[in-house]
Write a protein that holds these residues in place. Structure first.
Motif, PDB file in Angstrom:
ATOM      1  N   ASN A  69       0.826  -1.207   0.000  1.00  0.00           N
ATOM      2  CA  ASN A  69       0.000   0.000   0.000  1.00  0.00           C
ATOM      3  C   ASN A  69       0.862   1.260   0.000  1.00  0.00           C
ATOM      4  O   ASN A  69       0.543   2.246  -0.670  1.00  0.00           O
ATOM      5  N   ASN A  72       2.258   1.777  -3.455  1.00  0.00           N
ATOM      6  CA  ASN A  72       1.213   2.342  -4.318  1.00  0.00           C
ATOM      7  C   ASN A  72       1.087   3.845  -4.102  1.00  0.00           C
ATOM      8  O   ASN A  72       1.053   4.619  -5.064  1.00  0.00           O
ATOM      9  N   ASN A 136      -8.091  -1.307 -10.751  1.00  0.00           N
ATOM     10  CA  ASN A 136      -6.953  -1.985 -10.121  1.00  0.00           C
ATOM     11  C   ASN A 136      -5.633  -1.692 -10.815  1.00  0.00           C
ATOM     12  O   ASN A 136      -4.700  -2.495 -10.772  1.00  0.00           O
ATOM     13  N   MET A 215      -9.652   1.218  -7.089  1.00  0.00           N
ATOM     14  CA  MET A 215      -8.832   0.102  -6.619  1.00  0.00           C
ATOM     15  C   MET A 215      -9.747  -0.896  -5.928  1.00  0.00           C
ATOM     16  O   MET A 215     -10.382  -0.570  -4.933  1.00  0.00           O
ATOM     17  N   ARG A 216      -9.819  -2.086  -6.469  1.00  0.00           N
ATOM     18  CA  ARG A 216     -10.818  -3.027  -5.978  1.00  0.00           C
ATOM     19  C   ARG A 216     -10.198  -4.222  -5.270  1.00  0.00           C
ATOM     20  O   ARG A 216     -10.874  -5.221  -5.033  1.00  0.00           O
ATOM     21  N   SER A 217      -8.890  -4.180  -4.961  1.00  0.00           N
ATOM     22  CA  SER A 217      -8.333  -5.276  -4.172  1.00  0.00           C
ATOM     23  C   SER A 217      -7.372  -4.713  -3.128  1.00  0.00           C
ATOM     24  O   SER A 217      -6.803  -3.638  -3.317  1.00  0.00           O
ATOM     25  N   ARG A 218      -7.223  -5.444  -2.046  1.00  0.00           N
ATOM     26  CA  ARG A 218      -6.446  -4.940  -0.915  1.00  0.00           C
ATOM     27  C   ARG A 218      -5.025  -4.564  -1.291  1.00  0.00           C
ATOM     28  O   ARG A 218      -4.482  -3.582  -0.803  1.00  0.00           O
ATOM     29  N   VAL A 219      -4.401  -5.349  -2.165  1.00  0.00           N
ATOM     30  CA  VAL A 219      -3.009  -5.042  -2.498  1.00  0.00           C
ATOM     31  C   VAL A 219      -2.888  -3.785  -3.350  1.00  0.00           C
ATOM     32  O   VAL A 219      -1.817  -3.189  -3.411  1.00  0.00           O
ATOM     33  N   MET A 220      -3.981  -3.376  -4.009  1.00  0.00           N
ATOM     34  CA  MET A 220      -3.887  -2.190  -4.854  1.00  0.00           C
ATOM     35  C   MET A 220      -4.285  -0.909  -4.126  1.00  0.00           C
ATOM     36  O   MET A 220      -4.117   0.184  -4.659  1.00  0.00           O
ATOM     37  N   TYR A 221      -4.804  -1.017  -2.927  1.00  0.00           N
ATOM     38  CA  TYR A 221      -5.196   0.185  -2.188  1.00  0.00           C
ATOM     39  C   TYR A 221      -4.001   1.104  -1.970  1.00  0.00           C
ATOM     40  O   TYR A 221      -2.871   0.652  -1.834  1.00  0.00           O
TER      41      TYR A 221
END
Lengths: 276, 299
Positions: A69, A72, A136, A215-221
């Motif tokens: 995160n 990102n 994402n 961002m639709r997944s935890r790793v992309m937040y």
């Protein structure tokens, strides 16, 4: 001169209280973030820490993919700030130093769009981003805001004072218009670039709505989204230490950058353009 | 010399158009098309999948009769009004204080007081959530110590807007203070010296000299603060989730929930247009002002 002394002391007192109010939440956040689970966080106990621990940060890292995160956020903010500064300065240069058909109309359109809130069209923007395959994908947080009307507006104000004579001389020497921009204008407006760059960096780092949508997944937040989704309840109690540790992780990099840059000239830039 | 034709002039400026092109391409793709599309959507019912159904003004009718929309509109107006009447005067006073010519350690004071603006709404809201918590929060403990009643700040429909408003004031005052301060720096000190000699006190100097001299900047603050407070989203989202009930929900949060939780894309677009129209009404004054000044600048 007695009135004068009272006045000065009042001003000093007000400023000291303001500084305390401004800084207190940061200190409070750090104290709680460093508290071990055994120490109470209730009321006055929240004002000191006996045995500081970094455990809460480890726990944040277990709940959210912290490093990912943070990367990102770093990528979005730094790439975003650099590209924004470049494209805003480029367009600002065009508006400041050239005459061309349609210039006035374009400028009015630009200012008018500054007044329309981006939330109005957030649904079509979401659909377009999905069509582009940018859900994402960090591109969706960087590209749409690469050149903003407000950024162009300020760059234009700043570049207006750049002398035409230098541009003429450069043309005689065979410089292309882009070379004039790259070699002469850009080096001369570094304060504006730094100011606008740091503001863009902060705004992107702190943005919530767009990364929440795209961002639709935890790793992309981004960090900001990740900490907004930290669990608020663990059984019956709220894990305040963990929440504060999460908040601290998202704040500390910005505070470091802020102290490195020391001062923001952005406001001077802004008032300069207002007087223009 | 002969007037060259429009096309010839445009061809001559082709490089300049290239300089502006990135902005205009993104503008068309991410602003203009979405804006028109959003307008079209506001007359349709659509869940994002399958076909859109044209329903005329039904969304708008629903908006005007919706109890919930009335509530979120009221909340947003509350945030706006309280922000305007607190943030601008506080910022003006603090900027004037920092601008005192005899003040020492000015840059330290500036660095410290600007800090709140660095922190994200989300992180600040998390800290405020703890400070205002009815059980562990420092605010209630302090109230008790002062002999006052502890309050259920975040879980009462009556009070939930207050912590959010305080959060907004805390984070935005530094920004407006900085803008007003840089405006003050441009005010000629001679005015002050003359006023001091004539025996004007600080308040008189503020009202008679400072405010008229920086009226443009104050107006700019008014407009940007208006835009900012109408677009409130992260503050209630992170502090109260808009609750309890809808007591602290903002317009943008209402839009977000309708669009991305209930998938009423048409209705959400209607909400977006309502937001834009309200804002446009307020900011059209500023727009006219800016266009006029721009013409005077002889571009």
């Amino acid at each position: 001169m007695k009135q004068n002394t009272i006045e000065r002391n009042t001003v000093r007192m007000v400023l000291v209280i303001t500084m305390i109010i401004a800084v207190f939440p940061f200190i409070f956040m750090m104290i709680i973030a460093l508290k071990p689970p055994g120490e109470s966080v209730t009321g006055l106990n929240s004002l000191y820490v006996m045995n500081p621990t970094l455990n809460n940060f480890v726990r944040v890292n277990q709940i959210i993919p912290l490093a990912r995160n943070a990367i990102n956020s770093m990528v979005v903010s730094s790439v975003g700030a650099l590209t924004t500064v470049f494209f805003c300065a480029l367009a600002g240069f065009a508006f400041a130093k050239y005459t061309f058909p349609g210039k006035e109309l374009m400028f009015i359109i630009m200012i008018a769009t500054m007044m329309v809130p981006e939330e109005t069209s957030v649904i079509p923007v979401f659909i377009i981003v999905r069509q582009l395959g940018w859900i994402n994908n960090l591109l969706s947080l960087i590209v749409p805001k690469i050149a903003t009307a407000i950024g162009i507006f300020y760059m234009r104000q700043y570049i207006t004072t750049f002398p035409y004579s230098i541009m003429e001389q450069a043309r005689i020497d065979g410089c292309s218009e882009f070379r004039i921009f790259w070699n002469m204008v850009l080096p001369n407006i570094t304060p504006a670039l730094a100011a606008w760059g740091s503001i863009s960096f902060i705004v992107r780092w702190n943005e919530l709505l767009w990364p929440l949508l795209f961002m639709r997944s935890r790793v992309m937040y981004t960090l900001t989204v990740a900490i907004s989704l930290l669990p608020t309840a663990e059984g019956l109690s709220t894990p305040w230490q963990v929440i504060m540790a999460g908040a601290a992780v998202s704040v500390v990099p910005l505070v470091i950058i802020y102290f490195l840059l020391q001062r923001f000239q952005i406001a001077g830039l802004m008032t300069g353009s207002l007087k223009g | 010399m002969k007037e060259s034709s429009l096309l010839a002039r445009m061809w001559k400026a082709r490089v300049v158009y290239l300089f502006i092109a990135p902005y205009f391409i993104l503008f068309i793709l991410f602003q203009l098309i979405p804006l028109v599309w959003s307008f079209v959507l506001s007359f349709h019912q659509w869940s994002g999948l399958g076909d859109m159904t044209f329903i005329g003004f039904d969304n708008y009718r629903r908006l005007f009769t919706s109890e919930q929309f009335r509530q979120v509109l009221f909340n947003t107006l509350f945030y706006w009004a309280v922000s305007i009447v607190t943030i601008i005067p506080i910022s003006l006073l603090l900027a004037t204080a920092i601008n005192s010519p005899w003040l020492k350690r000015r840059s330290l004071i500036q660095t410290m007081t600007f800090l709140p603006y660095i922190i994200s709404w989300v992180a600040a809201a998390l800290v405020f959530r703890m400070l205002f918590d009815h059980e562990v929060g420092l605010i209630n403990i302090s109230l008790n110590a002062l002999g006052l009643q502890a309050q259920p700040w975040l879980i009462s429909t009556r009070l939930s807007k207050i912590p959010i408003t305080i959060l907004i004031i805390w984070r935005l005052v530094p920004w407006y203070m900085l803008i007003i301060y840089s405006g003050l720096k441009s005010v000629d000190l001679q005015y002050y010296e003359a006023a001091v000699i004539e025996g004007a006190n600080a308040l008189q100097r503020l009202i008679k000299i400072t405010i008229p001299l920086i009226s443009t900047i104050l107006f700019f603050c008014f407009i940007t603060l208006t835009i900012e407070t109408f677009r409130i989203f992260a503050q209630p989202y992170a502090l109260t989730q808009g609750g309890p009930g809808n007591s602290s929900m903002s317009i943008v949060q209402y839009l977000y929930i309708n669009g991305f939780e209930f998938f009423n894309l048409g209705y959400a677009s209607t909400v977006g247009y309502a937001l834009a129209l309200i804002l446009l009404a307020v900011s059209s004054l500023q727009l006219r002002n800016m266009v006029k000044r721009n013409k005077e600048m002889n571009m």
